[in-house]
Design a protein around this motif. Structure first.
Motif, mmCIF file in Angstrom:
data_model
loop_
_atom_site.group_PDB
_atom_site.id
_atom_site.type_symbol
_atom_site.label_atom_id
_atom_site.label_comp_id
_atom_site.label_asym_id
_atom_site.label_seq_id
_atom_site.Cartn_x
_atom_site.Cartn_y
_atom_site.Cartn_z
ATOM 1 N N LYS A 74 -22.700 35.703 25.053
ATOM 2 C CA LYS A 74 -21.528 36.242 24.228
ATOM 3 C C LYS A 74 -20.765 37.325 24.430
ATOM 4 N N TYR A 75 -19.376 37.220 24.240
ATOM 5 C CA TYR A 75 -18.615 38.417 24.696
ATOM 6 C C TYR A 75 -17.150 38.011 23.929
ATOM 7 N N SER A 76 -16.290 38.986 24.288
ATOM 8 C CA SER A 76 -14.968 39.143 23.602
ATOM 9 C C SER A 76 -13.890 39.158 24.725
ATOM 10 N N ILE A 77 -12.983 38.387 24.697
ATOM 11 C CA ILE A 77 -12.169 38.229 25.999
ATOM 12 C C ILE A 77 -10.747 39.339 25.382
ATOM 13 N N ARG A 78 -10.703 39.415 24.348
ATOM 14 C CA ARG A 78 -9.453 40.465 23.705
ATOM 15 C C ARG A 78 -10.047 40.773 22.376
ATOM 16 N N ASP A 79 -9.232 41.794 21.596
ATOM 17 C CA ASP A 79 -9.381 42.215 20.255
ATOM 18 C C ASP A 79 -9.530 40.946 19.569
ATOM 19 N N LYS A 80 -10.734 40.728 18.593
ATOM 20 C CA LYS A 80 -10.850 40.070 17.675
ATOM 21 C C LYS A 80 -10.872 38.655 18.069
ATOM 22 N N VAL A 81 -11.283 38.393 19.535
ATOM 23 C CA VAL A 81 -11.366 36.812 20.050
ATOM 24 C C VAL A 81 -12.600 36.843 20.739
ATOM 25 N N ALA A 82 -13.547 36.124 20.045
ATOM 26 C CA ALA A 82 -14.889 36.205 20.779
ATOM 27 C C ALA A 82 -15.225 34.640 21.321
ATOM 28 N N ARG A 83 -15.917 34.735 22.393
ATOM 29 C CA ARG A 83 -16.300 33.427 23.279
ATOM 30 C C ARG A 83 -17.909 33.278 23.370
#
Length: 409
Positions: A74-83
């Motif tokens: 689980k991680y975020s690629i930019r502000d408020k966008v999780a993958r």
């Protein structure tokens, strides 16, 4: 003016659907609970990180558990966008991708059991290299072209990107998207048309399959004037080295500019040899910008429809005949004739072989294909079409209609 390549767009949106909407990746295993064993699995250990452009490979040792199903990142690629990315227990690596910048990001790893029980979290720091969309952006350039603007960029890693062109809209009084060019080619070079020859603001930015967007290159440009050449001024200018015509059904050179994209057009006899050539005058001297060509319906990607061909031109008064080679570099001069450009008809968008195309391929073919004349090509009054290879590779060639654009001189 919104000339979006729908086939490339469909492919790119498919990637977006996988990469953004679901925000999950499945490596071919079921994630439905298939066990009643609620034992919490151990954590992954011996973690190593291998960073690449826009992402990282995270390698680990799996916990010892007969009930393990996959590892979840689980991680975020930019502000408020999780993958989320999942990797099967058959593997020891999970790929995390789509990061917007080259900087530290936190990735949380979980070992997950067949009963969907998650282990305690383990956090690892990754630092991806510069994302591809940011690598491409500095190479982007936009310049005035006939009827619009030309865009160039380099994509040396050959990764999927989108080159988005915007222009000031006189109605909305704002910058609007005019072209979305999706590609993974290493060299990007395309033009958008349909603008008046007046000053206008244009912009170009780069995006990727995860929705990351670069800054915008902005320029005020004045598109160069162009017009559709007046076909009523065209005239056949047959040369001794031109191919003999097919004798049945009214197939003549002047059918190339009769305004119809249905049979007949220009058609050589059936025992010709490459290059298949015809010659004509366009009435007066033009600095050509582009042209559109229509092949023969019912024989899409087959028979005598052109596959590889060249356009030769001359601005001499009554230019002399010259036997043209099958192929020659752009700019080659033979007698009174100059090679204005070498072209390849676009392949079937489906990726199917020409002998097994589908209806969408046929529809694409029958829309005609548009090609640019190089900006440094000389002005001309006479043209020769020289076909090096047809889609069947046979001993005849045919074209139904051509339209040329340019600036009169």
């Amino acid at each position: 003016m919104k000339n979006i390549n729908k086939y490339s767009l469909q492919l790119f949106l498919g990637l977006l659907l996988i990469g953004i909407i679901s925000c999950k990746r499945n490596d071919g295993f079921s994630t439905s609970p298939i066990s009643t064993d609620k034992t919490k699995p151990g954590v992954v250990t011996n973690i190593k990180v291998d960073n690449f452009n826009g992402g990282s490979y995270i390698t680990y040792t799996l916990p010892s558990s007969d009930n393990l199903l996959y590892v979840l990142a689980k991680y975020s690629i930019r502000d408020k966008v999780a993958r989320e990315t999942k990797s099967s227990y058959y593997k020891d690596t999970v790929e995390v991708n789509g990061f917007a910048e080259s900087k530290d990001y936190q990735v949380t790893l979980y070992a997950v059991s067949k009963a969907e029980v998650m282990s305690d979290p383990v956090t690892v720091t990754v630092h991806p290299k510069t994302p591809v969309y940011q690598l491409v952006r500095p190479s982007a350039a936009i310049s005035a072209d006939f009827g619009g603007v030309n865009v160039k960029a380099l994509n040396p890693l050959k990764r999927d990107i989108g080159v988005i062109v915007t222009a000031f809209n006189d109605v909305t009084k704002s910058m609007e998207v005019e072209e979305q060019h999706f590609t993974k080619g290493d060299t990007i070079d395309f033009s958008i048309r349909g603008f008046k020859s007046t000053s206008r603001d244009f912009g170009v930015y780069i995006t990727d399959e995860w929705g990351n967007i670069s800054d915008t290159l902005k320029k005020n440009l004045t598109p160069l004037y162009e017009e559709l050449l007046d076909k009523s001024q065209f005239a056949t200018y047959t040369q001794p080295s031109d191919d003999e015509l097919y004798e049945g059904g009214g197939w003549t050179v002047n059918k190339l500019w009769d305004g119809s994209t249905d049979d007949p057009g220009w058609h050589t006899n059936s025992n010709s040899t490459p290059p298949f050539t015809c010659t004509f005058s366009v009435g007066k001297t033009y600095k050509l910008s582009r042209f559109k060509m229509w092949g023969r319906k019912g024989f899409e990607y087959g028979h005598g429809n052109p596959r590889d061909f060249s356009i030769w031109g001359s601005n001499k008064t009554l230019p002399a005949d010259a036997a043209l080679p099958i192929t020659a570099p752009e700019g080659t001069v033979i007698g009174d004739w100059t090679n204005l450009g070498n072209y390849h008809w676009p392949a079937p968008p489906s990726g199917l072989p020409p002998t097994a195309i589908n209806q969408s391929d046929k529809d694409f073919f029958n829309q005609g294909a548009e090609f640019n004349i190089p900006f440094n090509a000389p002005s001309v009054k006479y043209l020769r079409i020289s076909i090096a290879k047809t889609w069947s590779g046979g001993t005849l060639a045919h074209i139904i209609e051509v339209s040329f654009y340019g600036k009169p001189e």
